[in-house]
Design an enzyme around this catalytic site. Structure first.
Site, PDB file in Angstrom:
ATOM      1  N   TYR A   1      12.965  -4.076  12.346  1.00 52.57           N
ATOM      2  CA  TYR A   1      12.918  -2.843  11.538  1.00 52.57           C
ATOM      3  C   TYR A   1      13.488  -1.673  12.339  1.00 52.57           C
ATOM      4  O   TYR A   1      14.095  -0.765  11.778  1.00 52.57           O
ATOM      5  CB  TYR A   1      11.488  -2.538  11.059  1.00 52.57           C
ATOM      6  CG  TYR A   1      11.205  -3.091   9.672  1.00 52.57           C
ATOM      7  CD1 TYR A   1      10.886  -4.426   9.480  1.00 52.57           C
ATOM      8  CD2 TYR A   1      11.273  -2.270   8.541  1.00 52.57           C
ATOM      9  CE1 TYR A   1      10.631  -4.941   8.217  1.00 52.57           C
ATOM     10  CE2 TYR A   1      11.022  -2.775   7.267  1.00 52.57           C
ATOM     11  CZ  TYR A   1      10.702  -4.107   7.112  1.00 52.57           C
ATOM     12  OH  TYR A   1      10.462  -4.612   5.864  1.00 52.57           O
TER      13      TYR A   1
ATOM     14  N   LEU B   1       0.864  -1.188   0.000  1.00 45.25           N
ATOM     15  CA  LEU B   1       0.000   0.000   0.000  1.00 45.25           C
ATOM     16  C   LEU B   1       0.897   1.233   0.000  1.00 45.25           C
ATOM     17  O   LEU B   1       1.818   1.333   0.820  1.00 45.25           O
ATOM     18  CB  LEU B   1      -0.878  -0.013   1.260  1.00 45.25           C
ATOM     19  CG  LEU B   1      -1.740   1.220   1.506  1.00 45.25           C
ATOM     20  CD1 LEU B   1      -2.805   1.357   0.419  1.00 45.25           C
ATOM     21  CD2 LEU B   1      -2.419   1.130   2.871  1.00 45.25           C
TER      22      LEU B   1
ATOM     23  N   TYR C   1      -2.539 -17.340  15.287  1.00 45.55           N
ATOM     24  CA  TYR C   1      -2.693 -15.995  15.857  1.00 45.55           C
ATOM     25  C   TYR C   1      -1.493 -15.668  16.757  1.00 45.55           C
ATOM     26  O   TYR C   1      -0.838 -14.646  16.567  1.00 45.55           O
ATOM     27  CB  TYR C   1      -3.992 -15.959  16.649  1.00 45.55           C
ATOM     28  CG  TYR C   1      -4.350 -14.615  17.233  1.00 45.55           C
ATOM     29  CD1 TYR C   1      -4.802 -13.576  16.416  1.00 45.55           C
ATOM     30  CD2 TYR C   1      -4.276 -14.381  18.605  1.00 45.55           C
ATOM     31  CE1 TYR C   1      -5.158 -12.346  16.962  1.00 45.55           C
ATOM     32  CE2 TYR C   1      -4.629 -13.164  19.151  1.00 45.55           C
ATOM     33  CZ  TYR C   1      -5.072 -12.139  18.327  1.00 45.55           C
ATOM     34  OH  TYR C   1      -5.429 -10.929  18.869  1.00 45.55           O
TER      35      TYR C   1
HETATM   36  P1  NAD Z   1     -11.857  -6.961  14.904  1.00 43.74           P
HETATM   37  O1  NAD Z   1     -11.943  -8.296  14.268  1.00 43.74           O
HETATM   38  O2  NAD Z   1     -13.124  -6.261  15.246  1.00 43.74           O
HETATM   39  O3  NAD Z   1     -10.980  -5.973  14.033  1.00 43.74           O
HETATM   40  C1  NAD Z   1      -9.996  -6.384  13.125  1.00 43.74           C
HETATM   41  C2  NAD Z   1     -10.185  -5.566  11.856  1.00 43.74           C
HETATM   42  O4  NAD Z   1      -9.157  -5.925  10.924  1.00 43.74           O
HETATM   43  C3  NAD Z   1     -11.516  -5.829  11.162  1.00 43.74           C
HETATM   44  O5  NAD Z   1     -12.132  -4.622  10.815  1.00 43.74           O
HETATM   45  C4  NAD Z   1     -11.126  -6.641   9.930  1.00 43.74           C
HETATM   46  O6  NAD Z   1     -12.018  -6.504   8.863  1.00 43.74           O
HETATM   47  C5  NAD Z   1      -9.753  -6.077   9.641  1.00 43.74           C
HETATM   48  N1  NAD Z   1      -8.920  -6.976   8.852  1.00 43.74           N
HETATM   49  C6  NAD Z   1      -8.733  -8.309   9.015  1.00 43.74           C
HETATM   50  N2  NAD Z   1      -7.897  -8.775   8.086  1.00 43.74           N
HETATM   51  C7  NAD Z   1      -7.540  -7.711   7.302  1.00 43.74           C
HETATM   52  C8  NAD Z   1      -6.705  -7.557   6.165  1.00 43.74           C
HETATM   53  N3  NAD Z   1      -6.057  -8.605   5.646  1.00 43.74           N
HETATM   54  N4  NAD Z   1      -6.576  -6.334   5.632  1.00 43.74           N
HETATM   55  C9  NAD Z   1      -7.241  -5.276   6.138  1.00 43.74           C
HETATM   56  N5  NAD Z   1      -8.048  -5.355   7.212  1.00 43.74           N
HETATM   57  C10 NAD Z   1      -8.190  -6.571   7.780  1.00 43.74           C
HETATM   58  O7  NAD Z   1     -10.969  -7.150  16.215  1.00 43.74           O
HETATM   59  P2  NAD Z   1     -10.536  -6.111  17.346  1.00 43.74           P
HETATM   60  O8  NAD Z   1     -10.921  -6.698  18.625  1.00 43.74           O
HETATM   61  O9  NAD Z   1     -10.947  -4.741  17.015  1.00 43.74           O
HETATM   62  O10 NAD Z   1      -8.949  -6.231  17.248  1.00 43.74           O
HETATM   63  C11 NAD Z   1      -8.153  -5.236  16.632  1.00 43.74           C
HETATM   64  C12 NAD Z   1      -6.688  -5.565  16.865  1.00 43.74           C
HETATM   65  O11 NAD Z   1      -6.389  -5.601  18.253  1.00 43.74           O
HETATM   66  C13 NAD Z   1      -6.285  -6.931  16.291  1.00 43.74           C
HETATM   67  O12 NAD Z   1      -5.001  -6.815  15.719  1.00 43.74           O
HETATM   68  C14 NAD Z   1      -6.238  -7.809  17.514  1.00 43.74           C
HETATM   69  O13 NAD Z   1      -5.332  -8.863  17.348  1.00 43.74           O
HETATM   70  C15 NAD Z   1      -5.802  -6.840  18.594  1.00 43.74           C
HETATM   71  N6  NAD Z   1      -6.239  -7.291  19.920  1.00 43.74           N
HETATM   72  C16 NAD Z   1      -7.548  -7.176  20.310  1.00 43.74           C
HETATM   73  C17 NAD Z   1      -7.936  -7.645  21.552  1.00 43.74           C
HETATM   74  C18 NAD Z   1      -9.349  -7.541  22.046  1.00 43.74           C
HETATM   75  O14 NAD Z   1      -9.641  -8.003  23.154  1.00 43.74           O
HETATM   76  N7  NAD Z   1     -10.271  -6.940  21.334  1.00 43.74           N
HETATM   77  C19 NAD Z   1      -6.983  -8.235  22.408  1.00 43.74           C
HETATM   78  C20 NAD Z   1      -5.675  -8.351  21.963  1.00 43.74           C
HETATM   79  C21 NAD Z   1      -5.304  -7.859  20.723  1.00 43.74           C
HETATM   80  N1  UDP Z   2       5.717  -1.395   1.016  1.00 42.44           N
HETATM   81  C1  UDP Z   2       4.441  -0.873   0.999  1.00 42.44           C
HETATM   82  N2  UDP Z   2       4.302   0.485   0.970  1.00 42.44           N
HETATM   83  C2  UDP Z   2       5.358   1.335   0.964  1.00 42.44           C
HETATM   84  C3  UDP Z   2       6.664   0.790   0.999  1.00 42.44           C
HETATM   85  C4  UDP Z   2       6.802  -0.593   1.019  1.00 42.44           C
HETATM   86  O1  UDP Z   2       3.451  -1.604   1.018  1.00 42.44           O
HETATM   87  O2  UDP Z   2       5.123   2.533   0.947  1.00 42.44           O
HETATM   88  C5  UDP Z   2       5.872  -2.858   1.074  1.00 42.44           C
HETATM   89  C6  UDP Z   2       6.675  -3.395  -0.100  1.00 42.44           C
HETATM   90  O3  UDP Z   2       5.812  -4.119  -0.916  1.00 42.44           O
HETATM   91  C7  UDP Z   2       7.705  -4.276   0.529  1.00 42.44           C
HETATM   92  C8  UDP Z   2       7.444  -4.256   2.000  1.00 42.44           C
HETATM   93  O4  UDP Z   2       6.598  -3.161   2.247  1.00 42.44           O
HETATM   94  O5  UDP Z   2       7.561  -5.589   0.076  1.00 42.44           O
HETATM   95  C9  UDP Z   2       8.687  -4.127   2.822  1.00 42.44           C
HETATM   96  O6  UDP Z   2       9.354  -2.964   2.427  1.00 42.44           O
HETATM   97  P1  UDP Z   2      10.919  -2.802   2.632  1.00 42.44           P
HETATM   98  O7  UDP Z   2      11.321  -1.499   2.062  1.00 42.44           O
HETATM   99  O8  UDP Z   2      11.267  -3.053   4.047  1.00 42.44           O
HETATM  100  O9  UDP Z   2      11.543  -4.027   1.881  1.00 42.44           O
HETATM  101  P2  UDP Z   2      11.799  -4.364   0.351  1.00 42.44           P
HETATM  102  O10 UDP Z   2      11.079  -3.349  -0.497  1.00 42.44           O
HETATM  103  O11 UDP Z   2      13.240  -4.283   0.238  1.00 42.44           O
HETATM  104  O12 UDP Z   2      11.229  -5.736   0.225  1.00 42.44           O
END
Ligand code: NAD
Ligand code: UDP
Ligand code: UDP
Length: 315
Positions: free
Chosen positions: A159, A63, A145
């Site tokens: 990083y 992104l 997870y």
């Molecule tokens: P949630 O499931 O409501 O929110 C997660 C969000 O991430 C959702 O909106 C979902 O659509 C989005 N998402 C999932 N996969 C995605 C992807 N590939 N690309 C873009 N968006 C994506 O859960 P939450 O409770 O709001 O949790 C949010 C964060 O906090 C998570 O990372 C979770 O692991 C962490 N967390 C939450 C709790 C809790 O008790 N709620 C505890 C520990 C950690």
């Molecule tokens: N990346 C991204 N947005 C950015 C810059 C990087 O999504 O603005 C992604 C990119 O696809 C890359 C990853 O982040 O695979 C890791 O980036 P980094 O520069 O650390 O590593 P490299 O490009 O050398 O794989």
């Protein structure tokens, strides 16, 4: 100062509250979500705000946007949701972290990771402090997870070491409140929905396992405070409410507060379900001047009111 802030997972339970709070503080908010477990309903009330933008995007793909801060929350969080497609769950945590860290590296943005108490697994040390390294089964049903989140923490710290990124890592303990997904199987939402429907309350195992429940408003305050700490402070830092309660006791509280006639129904304990969990929040108190303010009953009442309205609207 007004900042451009991106929240991945911004349409989820925690993410939507965070979007709201950052908009209220005068920032420009970009919500990035693929709506896997989140929903547009969670952010509908923000869509008319000119400082809010919602983008459908999956964080496992690169992104390119320009932002000052990133809160990386994208990841299914409830056992039912993260075990639905476990390979994908690991990819979201790991590939999602790499992409967001790459973005932070390119833009110089500060980046916060929503990590979890699950990095401690089924803890052998109680309460859990940040220096405890955990007891995770790497091949069990929860591993996608737990290990995904552990690997994301590793990436954040590498990083920083390799590229000097400004990172913050929050280990979030069980949090609850309005906008939890009613069907995600988490204990607070399950118990409240069951009680409001007059259905039996499902206790997994003997109900003696413990958790510590933090109300969402408190948790969001902690995340924002963590993001604002000086660059020298990276965490990981526990964020949660240190009041521990057994699941059996929680069921009784929900029954009392809803006035439900529900009975208790015993169900098998899921694999690797941690026996006890409670955060030591000494570090958060010292470094963030943060401590939760909302008690369990107060939080439960607000959450019950939310689900009551939701169920009436669905009826
Ligand atoms: P949630 O499931 O409501 O929110 C997660 C969000 O991430 C959702 O909106 C979902 O659509 C989005 N998402 C999932 N996969 C995605 C992807 N590939 N690309 C873009 N968006 C994506 O859960 P939450 O409770 O709001 O949790 C949010 C964060 O906090 C998570 O990372 C979770 O692991 C962490 N967390 C939450 C709790 C809790 O008790 N709620 C505890 C520990 C950690
Ligand atoms: N990346 C991204 N947005 C950015 C810059 C990087 O999504 O603005 C992604 C990119 O696809 C890359 C990853 O982040 O695979 C890791 O980036 P980094 O520069 O650390 O590593 P490299 O490009 O050398 O794989
Ligand atoms: N739990 C329960 N009944 C339910 C849902 C969960 O007894 O309907 C138990 C679950 O086994 C666990 C605790 O409640 O011991 C918290 O479960 P949740 O899924 O909310 O969170 P996590 O296990 O990730 O802490």
């Amino acid at each position: 100062m007004n900042k451009k802030i991106m929240i991945t997972g911004g349409a989820g339970f925690l993410g939507s509250h965070l979007c709201e709070r950052l908009l209220d503080a005068g920032h420009d908010v970009l919500c990035v979500d693929n709506y896997f477990t989140g929903s547009k309903a969670n952010i509908r009330h923000l869509l008319g705000n000119p400082f809010f933008e919602a983008m459908r995007h999956d964080v496992t793909f690169p992104l390119y946007v320009e932002v000052d801060e990133i809160y990386n929350l994208a990841c299914p969080a409830s056992p039912v949701h993260y075990q639905y497609d476990p390979v994908r769950t690991t990819k979201v945590s790991v590939h999602g972290a790499i992409n967001m860290l790459g973005l932070a590296k390119r833009t110089g943005a500060r980046i916060l990771q929503a990590s979890t108490s699950e990095v401690y697994g089924d803890p052998a040390v109680h309460p859990q402090r940040e220096d405890y390294r955990g007891n995770v089964n790497p091949i069990g049903a929860r591993a996608c997870y737990d290990e995904g989140k552990r690997c994301a923490e590793t990436l954040f710290f590498d990083y920083r070491r390799q590229h000097g990124l400004e990172i913050k890592v929050a280990r979030i303990f069980n949090t609850f409140g309005p906008r939890m997904h009613p069907g995600d199987g988490r204990v607070v939402s399950n118990f409240i929905v069951q009680a409001l429907k007059g259905e039996p309350i499902s206790i997994y195992g003997d109900g003696n396992q413990t958790r510590s429940f933090c109300y969402v408003d408190d948790l969001i305050g902690g995340l924002i405070k963590l993001m604002a700490t000086p660059d020298g402070f990276t965490g990981p830092v526990n964020l949660g409410n240190p009041v521990e309660i057994s699941i059996g006791e929680l069921a009784k509280r929900v029954i009392d507060l809803t006035g439900a006639k529900s009975e208790l129904m015993v169900r098998p304990l899921p694999e690797d379900d941690p026996l006890q969990r409670c955060p030591d929040i000494t570090l958060a108190k010292a470094e963030l001047d943060w401590t939760p303010a909302v008690g369990l009953d107060q939080g439960l009442k607000a959450t019950i009111a939310y689900f009551d309205e939701l169920l009436r609207a669905d009826a």
